[in-house]
Design an enzyme around this catalytic site. Sequence first.
Site, short mmCIF file in Angstrom:
data_model
loop_
_atom_site.label_atom_id
_atom_site.label_comp_id
_atom_site.label_asym_id
_atom_site.label_seq_id
_atom_site.Cartn_x
_atom_site.Cartn_y
_atom_site.Cartn_z
N HIS A 186 0.70 -1.35 0.01
CA HIS A 186 -0.04 0.00 -0.12
C HIS A 186 0.98 1.24 0.10
O HIS A 186 0.44 2.31 -0.67
CB HIS A 186 -0.79 -0.01 1.47
CG HIS A 186 -2.32 -0.54 0.89
ND1 HIS A 186 -3.03 -1.30 1.89
CD2 HIS A 186 -2.96 -0.62 -0.10
CE1 HIS A 186 -3.90 -1.93 1.21
NE2 HIS A 186 -4.22 -1.44 -0.07
N GLU A 428 -0.09 -17.21 -24.62
CA GLU A 428 0.69 -17.23 -23.62
C GLU A 428 1.18 -18.67 -23.26
O GLU A 428 1.94 -19.09 -22.53
CB GLU A 428 0.13 -16.74 -22.17
CG GLU A 428 -1.05 -17.21 -21.91
CD GLU A 428 -1.64 -16.39 -20.65
OE1 GLU A 428 -1.05 -15.90 -20.03
OE2 GLU A 428 -3.04 -16.54 -20.49
N ASP A 452 3.74 -15.42 -19.17
CA ASP A 452 3.69 -16.69 -19.17
C ASP A 452 4.31 -17.15 -20.28
O ASP A 452 4.89 -18.64 -20.24
CB ASP A 452 2.27 -16.92 -18.87
CG ASP A 452 1.79 -16.86 -17.58
OD1 ASP A 452 2.44 -17.62 -16.94
OD2 ASP A 452 0.32 -16.52 -17.51
N CYS A 499 0.28 -7.77 -23.82
CA CYS A 499 -0.07 -7.32 -22.44
C CYS A 499 0.92 -7.91 -21.46
O CYS A 499 0.68 -7.61 -20.46
CB CYS A 499 -1.47 -7.40 -22.09
SG CYS A 499 -1.90 -9.21 -22.25
C1 PEP Z 1 1.09 -12.51 -19.10
O1 PEP Z 1 1.06 -13.82 -18.95
O2 PEP Z 1 1.82 -12.16 -19.84
C2 PEP Z 1 -0.14 -11.93 -18.80
C3 PEP Z 1 -0.08 -10.45 -19.07
O3 PEP Z 1 -1.10 -12.26 -17.79
P1 PEP Z 1 -0.53 -12.27 -16.25
O4 PEP Z 1 0.74 -11.63 -15.95
O5 PEP Z 1 -1.78 -12.14 -15.38
O6 PEP Z 1 -0.35 -13.73 -16.19
MG MG Z 2 -0.73 -14.84 -18.08
#
Ligand code: PEP
Ligand code: MG
Length: 567
Positions: A186, A428, A452, A499
């Site tokens: 936090h 992923e 991932d 992402c």
């Molecule tokens: C990823 O695996 O790159 C992803 C964006 O998802 P998370 O980090 O939530 O597994």
């Molecule tokens: Mg992921």
Amino acid sequence: MLKGIAASSGVTIAKAYKYETPAIEIVKKEADPEVEINKFDLAVADSKHDIETIKEKATGRLSDEELAIFDAHLMVVEDPAFGDEVKNMITNDKINAEFAVETVANMYITMFESLDDEYMKARAADIRDVTTRIKYHLVGIKPADLSLIDSECIIVAHDLTPSDTAQLDKQFVKGFATEIGGRTSHSAIMARSLEIPAVVGTKGIMETVKNGDMIVLDALKGNVIINPDDETIAKYREKEAKYLAEVVALKAYKDMETISVDGHKITLAANIGTPDDVEGALANGAEAVGLYRTEFLYMNSQALPTEEEQFVAYKKVLEAMKEHSVVVRTLDIGGDKKLPYLPIDPEMNPFLGYRAIRLCLDRKDIFRTQLRALLRASVYGHLCIMFPMIATLDEFNAAKAMVFEEKEKLVAEGIAVADDIQIGLMIEIPAAAVLADQFAKVADFFSIGTNDLIQYSMAADRMSEKVSYLYQPFNPSLLRLIKMTIDGAHKEGKWVGMCGEMAGEPDAISVLMGLGLDEFSMSATSILRARKIANSLSHAEMKELAAKAVECSTSSEVLDLIHSTVK
Ligand code: PEP
Ligand code: MG
């Protein structure tokens, strides 16, 4: 020099203000239950009043998300179950109120802390914050008032609670360094929101620093330098000025489009965890939401969130983003993310086990509730639904079919559902990347989850520090998987986002632009820097760079190539 974790960027130099929370020695004593219960009720009322006052003072200075922390605190202080447990203990054991508070609080804190989950650990911090306040009132201690600080300083503390941080006046408090905490604690979140530099997890700082010591806080590197010489001070004053000038200069990129010098457009999107993150995303010039991790909605709740609760959250994000697209990822639980109310049988390899879409295709009740909430919200903006952890076409087709089934049911019930919803998947798992050309025939878009994808292609657990050297976003093997994914999608006229953390890495923008990535989704505070970089590159040159990069043999060769091409 002490080393910690850079939690909120910046560089600053000032005198140390050591904030020591008085330790309270609590011993068990025999006492009259009636007197103790009255004392407890009074301490609870005083604590409630404190929290309300702090929240009131902080309104306007903190975002809605930070202010919500105080609502969480009010919930703890007013929690009837907690109050009843304390009172029962006082009555049954005929003991002093402060001992009962400490015992019951510790039980809850231990329970929440034992859960292997950042969010739940933060709840333990909330309980500690509130119950310490109650104990202070019970024993009549008044800790130092941080809101009274009236000269420039850097706060040095074991930890700062949200109530502490909310009282900081940026005019005087130039930054802080704490002994404990991580990037998602936090205090770190609050520091980023207040935009003051902070270094957390600085082991030994309370022992080393004396009140009034001169301190350099380098929250770009996570360093704390104690009593620096004049030369060091001058060097860091320069670094501070350079950083501040950069922040101001980056603001110029907020409303610009993201376009290479030769006219190639890309989209810079934000990764968000809650609807409240949209504000920061827009303030940092996000052109879309590229990943809304809905699992936080499930993790922040005591039971499975209802369709209505989910609908409200999704609608809020879609409305706030207006015409910009919002990629909502369906529940990605399992692996390192657990729900206390949804026990999953222990597995030898949870990251390779029952998680994300695998769980959702099994627990169709949970999945269908989420899909209905999403479909109902779809009319409020531009929705893209994304499934995590897809390995096979069968999984994707099954999940997609359920979206259509739920849509049909809603339409039959007379509920409006948008017609332009896109349905895509996360790439992923290497199997999906290799088969991207086939997935592209049935999906509207892909988003590459490198966090991932790297762990699975390198067979290196993303939670293990010992094998973290295998987290190699620039390894040519990974670049080839990314290339396969993008080429497979583009052949069918579909778009590809990324992402995972790689999308926001300054060094990666060149090569990803060259490989043809359409959308880069990252934490909001990385967007402006990414735009500055993207807008300085030539797409044609980056295509050449990417073609060479996929032919390299090691990660360091790729990085050398990038550094020698992009100046
Ligand atoms: C990823 O695996 O790159 C992803 C964006 O998802 P998370 O980090 O939530 O597994
Ligand atoms: Mg992921």
